[in-house]
Design a protein around this motif. Structure first.
Motif, PDB file in Angstrom:
ATOM      1  N   ASN A 181     -24.148   4.639 -25.464  1.00  0.00           N
ATOM      2  CA  ASN A 181     -24.457   6.234 -25.602  1.00  0.00           C
ATOM      3  C   ASN A 181     -24.393   6.821 -24.230  1.00  0.00           C
ATOM      4  O   ASN A 181     -24.097   7.964 -24.147  1.00  0.00           O
ATOM      5  N   ARG A 182     -25.068   6.197 -23.110  1.00  0.00           N
ATOM      6  CA  ARG A 182     -25.344   6.720 -21.781  1.00  0.00           C
ATOM      7  C   ARG A 182     -23.647   6.884 -21.332  1.00  0.00           C
ATOM      8  O   ARG A 182     -23.294   8.040 -20.737  1.00  0.00           O
ATOM      9  N   VAL A 183     -22.802   6.081 -21.472  1.00  0.00           N
ATOM     10  CA  VAL A 183     -21.424   6.040 -20.953  1.00  0.00           C
ATOM     11  C   VAL A 183     -20.553   7.255 -21.566  1.00  0.00           C
ATOM     12  O   VAL A 183     -20.151   8.195 -20.909  1.00  0.00           O
ATOM     13  N   LYS A 184     -21.006   7.348 -23.126  1.00  0.00           N
ATOM     14  CA  LYS A 184     -20.414   8.520 -23.602  1.00  0.00           C
ATOM     15  C   LYS A 184     -20.976   9.900 -23.237  1.00  0.00           C
ATOM     16  O   LYS A 184     -20.240  10.749 -23.002  1.00  0.00           O
ATOM     17  N   TYR A 185     -22.164   9.797 -22.943  1.00  0.00           N
ATOM     18  CA  TYR A 185     -22.898  11.134 -22.519  1.00  0.00           C
ATOM     19  C   TYR A 185     -22.317  11.484 -21.289  1.00  0.00           C
ATOM     20  O   TYR A 185     -21.951  12.592 -21.150  1.00  0.00           O
ATOM     21  N   VAL A 186     -22.477  10.620 -20.411  1.00  0.00           N
ATOM     22  CA  VAL A 186     -21.788  10.711 -18.843  1.00  0.00           C
ATOM     23  C   VAL A 186     -19.969  11.434 -19.011  1.00  0.00           C
ATOM     24  O   VAL A 186     -19.834  12.296 -18.348  1.00  0.00           O
ATOM     25  N   CYS A 187     -19.640  10.595 -19.737  1.00  0.00           N
ATOM     26  CA  CYS A 187     -17.866  10.939 -19.864  1.00  0.00           C
ATOM     27  C   CYS A 187     -17.852  12.436 -20.464  1.00  0.00           C
ATOM     28  O   CYS A 187     -17.133  13.216 -19.869  1.00  0.00           O
ATOM     29  N   GLU A 188     -18.580  12.578 -21.548  1.00  0.00           N
ATOM     30  CA  GLU A 188     -18.692  14.123 -21.929  1.00  0.00           C
ATOM     31  C   GLU A 188     -19.043  15.186 -20.882  1.00  0.00           C
ATOM     32  O   GLU A 188     -18.477  16.242 -21.033  1.00  0.00           O
ATOM     33  N   LYS A 189     -20.031  14.711 -20.524  1.00  0.00           N
ATOM     34  CA  LYS A 189     -20.457  15.796 -19.282  1.00  0.00           C
ATOM     35  C   LYS A 189     -19.564  16.122 -18.346  1.00  0.00           C
ATOM     36  O   LYS A 189     -19.505  17.289 -17.710  1.00  0.00           O
ATOM     37  N   TYR A 190     -18.615  15.123 -17.958  1.00  0.00           N
ATOM     38  CA  TYR A 190     -17.497  15.367 -16.884  1.00  0.00           C
ATOM     39  C   TYR A 190     -16.381  15.991 -17.777  1.00  0.00           C
ATOM     40  O   TYR A 190     -15.376  15.840 -16.731  1.00  0.00           O
ATOM     41  N   ASN A 191     -16.212  16.011 -18.849  1.00  0.00           N
ATOM     42  CA  ASN A 191     -14.932  16.291 -19.350  1.00  0.00           C
ATOM     43  C   ASN A 191     -14.599  17.852 -19.237  1.00  0.00           C
ATOM     44  O   ASN A 191     -14.651  18.504 -20.337  1.00  0.00           O
ATOM     45  N   ASN A 192     -14.509  18.263 -18.138  1.00  0.00           N
ATOM     46  CA  ASN A 192     -14.282  19.718 -17.889  1.00  0.00           C
ATOM     47  C   ASN A 192     -13.446  19.781 -16.816  1.00  0.00           C
ATOM     48  O   ASN A 192     -13.793  19.399 -15.867  1.00  0.00           O
ATOM     49  N   VAL A 193     -12.064  20.343 -17.035  1.00  0.00           N
ATOM     50  CA  VAL A 193     -11.284  20.375 -16.068  1.00  0.00           C
ATOM     51  C   VAL A 193     -11.583  21.247 -14.793  1.00  0.00           C
ATOM     52  O   VAL A 193     -11.089  20.763 -13.476  1.00  0.00           O
ATOM     53  N   PHE A 194     -12.656  21.857 -14.738  1.00  0.00           N
ATOM     54  CA  PHE A 194     -13.180  22.544 -13.468  1.00  0.00           C
ATOM     55  C   PHE A 194     -14.285  21.925 -12.863  1.00  0.00           C
ATOM     56  O   PHE A 194     -14.673  22.315 -11.739  1.00  0.00           O
ATOM     57  N   ARG A 195     -14.750  20.601 -12.998  1.00  0.00           N
ATOM     58  CA  ARG A 195     -15.658  19.647 -12.585  1.00  0.00           C
ATOM     59  C   ARG A 195     -14.752  18.840 -11.424  1.00  0.00           C
ATOM     60  O   ARG A 195     -13.891  18.200 -12.169  1.00  0.00           O
ATOM     61  N   PRO A 196     -15.159  18.509 -10.477  1.00  0.00           N
ATOM     62  CA  PRO A 196     -14.368  17.671  -9.676  1.00  0.00           C
ATOM     63  C   PRO A 196     -14.296  16.325 -10.122  1.00  0.00           C
ATOM     64  O   PRO A 196     -13.367  15.743  -9.907  1.00  0.00           O
ATOM     65  N   GLU A 197     -15.342  15.815 -10.861  1.00  0.00           N
ATOM     66  CA  GLU A 197     -15.150  14.538 -11.082  1.00  0.00           C
ATOM     67  C   GLU A 197     -14.255  14.191 -12.467  1.00  0.00           C
ATOM     68  O   GLU A 197     -13.814  13.216 -12.735  1.00  0.00           O
ATOM     69  N   TYR A 198     -13.577  15.337 -13.076  1.00  0.00           N
ATOM     70  CA  TYR A 198     -12.861  15.198 -13.895  1.00  0.00           C
ATOM     71  C   TYR A 198     -11.651  14.642 -13.627  1.00  0.00           C
ATOM     72  O   TYR A 198     -11.178  13.538 -14.358  1.00  0.00           O
ATOM     73  N   GLY A 199     -11.028  14.761 -12.291  1.00  0.00           N
ATOM     74  CA  GLY A 199      -9.794  14.200 -11.862  1.00  0.00           C
ATOM     75  C   GLY A 199     -10.031  12.707 -11.686  1.00  0.00           C
ATOM     76  O   GLY A 199      -8.982  12.036 -11.863  1.00  0.00           O
ATOM     77  N   SER A 200     -11.056  12.472 -11.392  1.00  0.00           N
ATOM     78  CA  SER A 200     -11.308  11.109 -11.190  1.00  0.00           C
ATOM     79  C   SER A 200     -11.461  10.278 -12.683  1.00  0.00           C
ATOM     80  O   SER A 200     -10.849   9.092 -12.796  1.00  0.00           O
ATOM     81  N   LEU A 201     -12.168  10.638 -13.483  1.00  0.00           N
ATOM     82  CA  LEU A 201     -12.369   9.690 -14.785  1.00  0.00           C
ATOM     83  C   LEU A 201     -11.222  10.149 -15.864  1.00  0.00           C
ATOM     84  O   LEU A 201     -11.184   9.335 -16.714  1.00  0.00           O
ATOM     85  N   TYR A 202     -10.593  11.294 -15.599  1.00  0.00           N
ATOM     86  CA  TYR A 202      -9.677  11.863 -16.697  1.00  0.00           C
ATOM     87  C   TYR A 202      -8.275  11.891 -16.295  1.00  0.00           C
ATOM     88  O   TYR A 202      -7.234  11.858 -16.789  1.00  0.00           O
ATOM     89  N   GLY A 203      -8.146  12.155 -14.841  1.00  0.00           N
ATOM     90  CA  GLY A 203      -6.887  12.626 -14.415  1.00  0.00           C
ATOM     91  C   GLY A 203      -5.699  11.642 -14.117  1.00  0.00           C
ATOM     92  O   GLY A 203      -4.829  12.226 -13.657  1.00  0.00           O
ATOM     93  N   SER A 204      -5.807  10.378 -14.281  1.00  0.00           N
ATOM     94  CA  SER A 204      -4.774   9.467 -13.860  1.00  0.00           C
ATOM     95  C   SER A 204      -4.470   8.589 -14.986  1.00  0.00           C
ATOM     96  O   SER A 204      -5.483   8.154 -15.702  1.00  0.00           O
ATOM     97  N   GLU A 205      -3.131   8.328 -15.219  1.00  0.00           N
ATOM     98  CA  GLU A 205      -3.021   7.013 -16.329  1.00  0.00           C
ATOM     99  C   GLU A 205      -3.041   5.891 -15.686  1.00  0.00           C
ATOM    100  O   GLU A 205      -3.005   4.952 -16.606  1.00  0.00           O
ATOM    101  N   TYR A 206      -3.241   5.797 -14.468  1.00  0.00           N
ATOM    102  CA  TYR A 206      -3.347   4.444 -14.001  1.00  0.00           C
ATOM    103  C   TYR A 206      -4.886   4.060 -13.590  1.00  0.00           C
ATOM    104  O   TYR A 206      -4.926   3.215 -12.711  1.00  0.00           O
ATOM    105  N   LEU A 207      -5.624   4.360 -14.474  1.00  0.00           N
ATOM    106  CA  LEU A 207      -7.113   4.084 -14.183  1.00  0.00           C
ATOM    107  C   LEU A 207      -7.530   2.692 -14.798  1.00  0.00           C
ATOM    108  O   LEU A 207      -8.692   2.314 -14.721  1.00  0.00           O
ATOM    109  N   ILE A 208      -6.530   1.869 -15.181  1.00  0.00           N
ATOM    110  CA  ILE A 208      -7.034   0.534 -15.612  1.00  0.00           C
ATOM    111  C   ILE A 208      -6.257  -0.538 -14.914  1.00  0.00           C
ATOM    112  O   ILE A 208      -4.980  -0.513 -14.697  1.00  0.00           O
ATOM    113  N   ASN A 209      -7.000  -1.462 -14.472  1.00  0.00           N
ATOM    114  CA  ASN A 209      -6.423  -2.564 -13.399  1.00  0.00           C
ATOM    115  C   ASN A 209      -5.688  -3.756 -14.451  1.00  0.00           C
ATOM    116  O   ASN A 209      -6.517  -4.363 -15.216  1.00  0.00           O
TER     117      ASN A 209
END
Length: 346
Positions: free
Chosen positions: A73-101
């Motif tokens: 639930n914590r991960v879901k909450y933090v992810c939702e918190k930054y699910n906003n294109v105007f927040r700088p964290e958005y690009g890190s958490l959502y902005g790349s298709e290569y986010l999985i090793n």
């Protein structure tokens, strides 16, 4: 069965070299030289595996289940918190298709159900591989099965305190010269063939130097872009992934990567036993290998406090900023590491 299914989904020829490079990072290192997992949490006491399992029976399973729910639930909450294109964290958490090793994420089959598990380098990856092999459980790395992502599955994430993991990364890559098998330029050469230029890069990288130059000043990734970081078979791509953040390695906020279960290395024995119970695993399975504890060693010079006492409080705070998202996503706290550090001189 799993491999039979997955073989039909193997990557195209264009990905063949990437697949081999990824797998070779695990095959080229002799078993007795592979890095041992080190954590600050207390493993179960020296007991037989059966005694360990029996001991866990007396734990409050309701409490453990609630802690698992809180983590997810914590991960879901933090992810939702930054699910906003105007927040700088958005690009890190959502902005790349290569986010999985794709070389540290695995798919496995248990009781006719498909699961995926993702964890960071120096965060328990080899313990999962050993567990699968020991129990003859079919598994594949994500890079071997690009279409597995489309299959219905439950997702497991294993994490570790970012500041503890950095100690293990430095010890493995620099102190124990693991870079010789991790740097794509050096790996293909005999020791005497490694150029002076490469040797100089890795010479005299002490723990304080690693923190200041490599982590804070980012010296090892100067002139590297995302493509370079993802090129595991050449250059320093695979090596720098040893201190890449968890969100970067496992893409935790991606809708199809949100974890169903989160294991923490700090409580790994308890968590893994509970998880296998939740997955209705066969009780006869051999459990995960015991982890090697760093912070609890009697030798003071191998304790976490020993390492962080060599840094200043400002340095630790700067490192925290680099891994701030990991701390927030998984509920980790940097305070004791800051307390251990030296006061800054004016």
């Amino acid at each position: 069965m799993m491999k039979t299914v997955l073989r039909k989904l193997l990557p195209t020829v264009g990905l063949a070299s990437f697949v081999l490079a990824c797998i070779n990072h695990f095959l080229l290192i002799p078993g007795d030289q592979r890095p041992r997992i080190e954590t600050q949490d207390k493993p179960l006491e020296k007991e037989t595996e059966q005694k360990s399992a029996n001991r866990l029976l007396v734990l409050d399973w309701k409490e453990i289940a609630e802690s698992f729910d809180r983590r997810v639930n914590r991960v879901k909450y933090v992810c939702e918190k930054y699910n906003n294109v105007f927040r700088p964290e958005y690009g890190s958490l959502y902005g790349s298709e290569y986010l999985i090793n794709a070389c540290s994420k695995m798919y496995f089959l248990l009781n006719r159900r498909i699961y995926s598990v993702c964890n960071i380098l120096k965060g328990g990856l080899n313990s999962w591989k050993d567990f699968f092999n020991k129990n003859q459980i079919e598994f594949n790395y994500a890079v071997e099965c690009p279409d597995c992502q489309k299959k219905k599955r439950q997702h497991i994430l294993q994490v570790r305190h970012p500041l503890e993991r950095l100690i293990s990364s430095w010890r493995h890559v620099f102190l124990q010269e693991g870079w010789r098998t991790l740097d794509g330029r050096a790996r293909i050469l005999k020791p005497e063939q490694i150029s002076q230029e490469i040797l100089e890069e890795y010479r005299n990288i002490t723990w304080p130097t690693f923190i200041q130059k490599v982590i804070i000043e980012n010296s090892f990734m100067k002139n590297m872009n995302l493509s370079n970081v993802l090129e595991y078979d050449t250059g320093k791509g695979w090596l720098v992934n040893h201190w890449a953040p968890i969100w970067f390695t496992c893409g935790v906020c991606k809708p199809d990567e949100l974890p169903d279960y989160i294991i923490k290395m700090e409580t790994v024995d308890r968590d893994q036993h509970f998880l296998l119970n939740m997955l209705e695993a066969d009780p006869s399975l051999q459990y995960f290998q015991k982890v090697k504890v760093l912070g609890e060693k009697k030798d003071v010079q191998h304790s976490s406090e020993f390492y962080y006492s060599q840094l200043t409080k400002s340095q630790v705070k700067e490192v925290y900023e680099v891994y701030k998202l990991d701390h927030e996503l998984f509920g980790y706290n940097p305070q004791k590491y800051i307390d251990w550090a030296q006061s800054d001189t004016i």
